[in-house]
Design a protein around this motif. Structure first.
Motif, PDB file in Angstrom:
ATOM      1  N   UNK A  48       0.360  -1.503  -0.112  1.00  0.00           N
ATOM      2  CA  UNK A  48       0.226   0.072   0.085  1.00  0.00           C
ATOM      3  C   UNK A  48       0.483   1.074  -0.123  1.00  0.00           C
ATOM      4  N   UNK A  49       0.488   2.904  -0.374  1.00  0.00           N
ATOM      5  CA  UNK A  49       1.185   3.442  -0.378  1.00  0.00           C
ATOM      6  C   UNK A  49       0.041   4.557  -0.838  1.00  0.00           C
ATOM      7  N   UNK A  50       0.767   5.920   0.014  1.00  0.00           N
ATOM      8  CA  UNK A  50       0.176   6.951   0.187  1.00  0.00           C
ATOM      9  C   UNK A  50       0.628   8.202   0.156  1.00  0.00           C
ATOM     10  N   UNK A  51      -0.297   9.866  -0.201  1.00  0.00           N
ATOM     11  CA  UNK A  51       0.395  10.433  -0.313  1.00  0.00           C
ATOM     12  C   UNK A  51       1.301  11.001   0.772  1.00  0.00           C
ATOM     13  N   UNK A  52       1.589  12.358   0.201  1.00  0.00           N
ATOM     14  CA  UNK A  52       2.175  13.328   1.393  1.00  0.00           C
ATOM     15  C   UNK A  52       0.627  13.547   2.337  1.00  0.00           C
ATOM     16  N   UNK A  53      -0.286  14.220   1.181  1.00  0.00           N
ATOM     17  CA  UNK A  53      -1.203  14.724   2.314  1.00  0.00           C
ATOM     18  C   UNK A  53      -2.169  13.429   2.929  1.00  0.00           C
ATOM     19  N   UNK A  54      -2.086  12.726   2.508  1.00  0.00           N
ATOM     20  CA  UNK A  54      -3.129  11.484   2.984  1.00  0.00           C
ATOM     21  C   UNK A  54      -4.062  11.803   2.291  1.00  0.00           C
ATOM     22  N   UNK A  64      -6.799  -5.700  -1.828  1.00  0.00           N
ATOM     23  CA  UNK A  64      -7.882  -4.519  -1.759  1.00  0.00           C
ATOM     24  C   UNK A  64      -8.555  -4.609  -1.315  1.00  0.00           C
ATOM     25  N   UNK A  65      -9.002  -4.252  -0.621  1.00  0.00           N
ATOM     26  CA  UNK A  65     -10.631  -4.038   0.479  1.00  0.00           C
ATOM     27  C   UNK A  65     -10.189  -4.692   1.995  1.00  0.00           C
ATOM     28  N   UNK A  66      -8.984  -5.262   1.979  1.00  0.00           N
ATOM     29  CA  UNK A  66      -8.973  -5.899   3.043  1.00  0.00           C
ATOM     30  C   UNK A  66      -7.674  -4.636   4.285  1.00  0.00           C
ATOM     31  N   UNK A  67      -6.993  -4.102   3.893  1.00  0.00           N
ATOM     32  CA  UNK A  67      -5.598  -3.808   3.942  1.00  0.00           C
ATOM     33  C   UNK A  67      -5.833  -2.436   4.013  1.00  0.00           C
ATOM     34  N   UNK A  68      -5.573  -1.160   5.372  1.00  0.00           N
ATOM     35  CA  UNK A  68      -6.090   0.622   4.634  1.00  0.00           C
ATOM     36  C   UNK A  68      -4.897   1.108   5.574  1.00  0.00           C
ATOM     37  N   UNK A  69      -3.938   2.129   4.248  1.00  0.00           N
ATOM     38  CA  UNK A  69      -3.176   2.804   4.763  1.00  0.00           C
ATOM     39  C   UNK A  69      -3.246   4.012   5.011  1.00  0.00           C
ATOM     40  N   UNK A  70      -2.609   4.514   6.142  1.00  0.00           N
ATOM     41  CA  UNK A  70      -3.039   5.968   7.180  1.00  0.00           C
ATOM     42  C   UNK A  70      -2.306   6.986   6.733  1.00  0.00           C
ATOM     43  N   UNK A  71      -1.884   8.053   7.665  1.00  0.00           N
ATOM     44  CA  UNK A  71      -1.109   8.954   8.503  1.00  0.00           C
ATOM     45  C   UNK A  71      -1.395   9.868   8.412  1.00  0.00           C
ATOM     46  N   UNK A  79       0.623   4.165   9.407  1.00  0.00           N
ATOM     47  CA  UNK A  79      -0.344   2.764  10.017  1.00  0.00           C
ATOM     48  C   UNK A  79      -0.585   1.964   8.702  1.00  0.00           C
ATOM     49  N   UNK A  80      -1.006   0.257   8.981  1.00  0.00           N
ATOM     50  CA  UNK A  80      -1.404  -0.511   7.944  1.00  0.00           C
ATOM     51  C   UNK A  80      -2.254  -1.313   9.255  1.00  0.00           C
ATOM     52  N   UNK A  81      -4.029  -1.130   8.540  1.00  0.00           N
ATOM     53  CA  UNK A  81      -4.633  -2.054   8.937  1.00  0.00           C
ATOM     54  C   UNK A  81      -4.823  -2.813   8.253  1.00  0.00           C
ATOM     55  N   UNK A  82      -4.701  -4.128   8.941  1.00  0.00           N
ATOM     56  CA  UNK A  82      -4.403  -5.692   7.839  1.00  0.00           C
ATOM     57  C   UNK A  82      -6.142  -6.182   8.222  1.00  0.00           C
ATOM     58  N   UNK A  83      -6.991  -6.432   7.971  1.00  0.00           N
ATOM     59  CA  UNK A  83      -7.956  -7.534   7.990  1.00  0.00           C
ATOM     60  C   UNK A  83      -8.492  -8.379   7.359  1.00  0.00           C
ATOM     61  N   UNK A  84      -8.764  -9.312   7.481  1.00  0.00           N
ATOM     62  CA  UNK A  84      -9.136 -10.836   7.049  1.00  0.00           C
ATOM     63  C   UNK A  84      -8.613 -11.513   6.622  1.00  0.00           C
ATOM     64  N   UNK A  85      -7.036 -11.607   7.232  1.00  0.00           N
ATOM     65  CA  UNK A  85      -5.808 -11.741   6.864  1.00  0.00           C
ATOM     66  C   UNK A  85      -5.807 -13.204   6.202  1.00  0.00           C
ATOM     67  N   UNK A  86      -5.274 -13.905   4.627  1.00  0.00           N
ATOM     68  CA  UNK A  86      -4.707 -14.715   4.551  1.00  0.00           C
ATOM     69  C   UNK A  86      -3.977 -15.498   5.666  1.00  0.00           C
ATOM     70  N   UNK A  87      -3.392 -16.771   5.339  1.00  0.00           N
ATOM     71  CA  UNK A  87      -2.266 -17.045   5.277  1.00  0.00           C
ATOM     72  C   UNK A  87      -0.969 -16.607   4.143  1.00  0.00           C
ATOM     73  N   UNK A  88      -1.319 -16.200   2.888  1.00  0.00           N
ATOM     74  CA  UNK A  88      -0.462 -16.205   2.180  1.00  0.00           C
ATOM     75  C   UNK A  88      -0.032 -14.086   2.322  1.00  0.00           C
ATOM     76  N   UNK A  89      -1.029 -14.274   3.439  1.00  0.00           N
ATOM     77  CA  UNK A  89       0.442 -12.789   3.730  1.00  0.00           C
ATOM     78  C   UNK A  89       1.035 -12.668   5.146  1.00  0.00           C
ATOM     79  N   UNK A  90       1.143 -14.086   5.064  1.00  0.00           N
ATOM     80  CA  UNK A  90       2.470 -13.819   6.207  1.00  0.00           C
ATOM     81  C   UNK A  90       3.342 -13.673   5.111  1.00  0.00           C
TER      82      UNK A  90
END
Length: 115
Positions: A48-54, A64-71, A79-90
């Motif tokens: 995930x990436x976020x612009x300087x002003x967020x 997409x749809x599971x993680x959210x980046x914020x600053x 920050x990176x909020x991760x939901x519905x984590x899968x084994x392949x996110x390891x």
């Protein structure tokens, strides 16, 4: 430039985690920030990436749809909020900033998704 990640750990499939990156040594509010991840069997990939002003974000297709980046530019954190984590996110998750065409990375934080 210093980037310090935290928040990784072991979580069951379907669970959630929140990663944080504390930045210092540069004017944080002027630069886009990103999270990448890497496993021993894959190249480092953009999460995930976020612009300087967020105001704008983008995500890797697999999150997409599971993680959210914020600053928080007042606290110099991303920050990176991760939901519905899968084994392949390891993976090891890295915070990233690119200054003057040079990438800087944190030490990484391990995220393990396993039952």
């Amino acid at each position: 430039v210093q980037l310090v990640e935290s928040g990784g750990g072991l979580v069951q499939p379907g669970g959630s985690l929140r990663l944080s990156c504390a930045a210092s040594g540069f004017t944080f509010s002027r630069y886009p920030m990103a999270w990448f991840r890497q496993t021993p069997w894959k190249e480092r990939e953009l999460v995930a990436a976020i612009t300087s002003d967020g105001g704008s974000t983008n995500y890797g297709d697999s999150v997409k749809g599971r993680f959210t980046i914020s600053r928080d530019n007042a606290k110099n954190t991303v920050n990176l909020r991760m939901h519905s984590l899968k084994v392949e996110d390891t993976a090891v998750y890295y915070c990233n900033v690119r200054l003057y065409s040079v990438n800087s990375w944190g030490q990484g934080t391990q995220v393990t998704v396993s039952s």
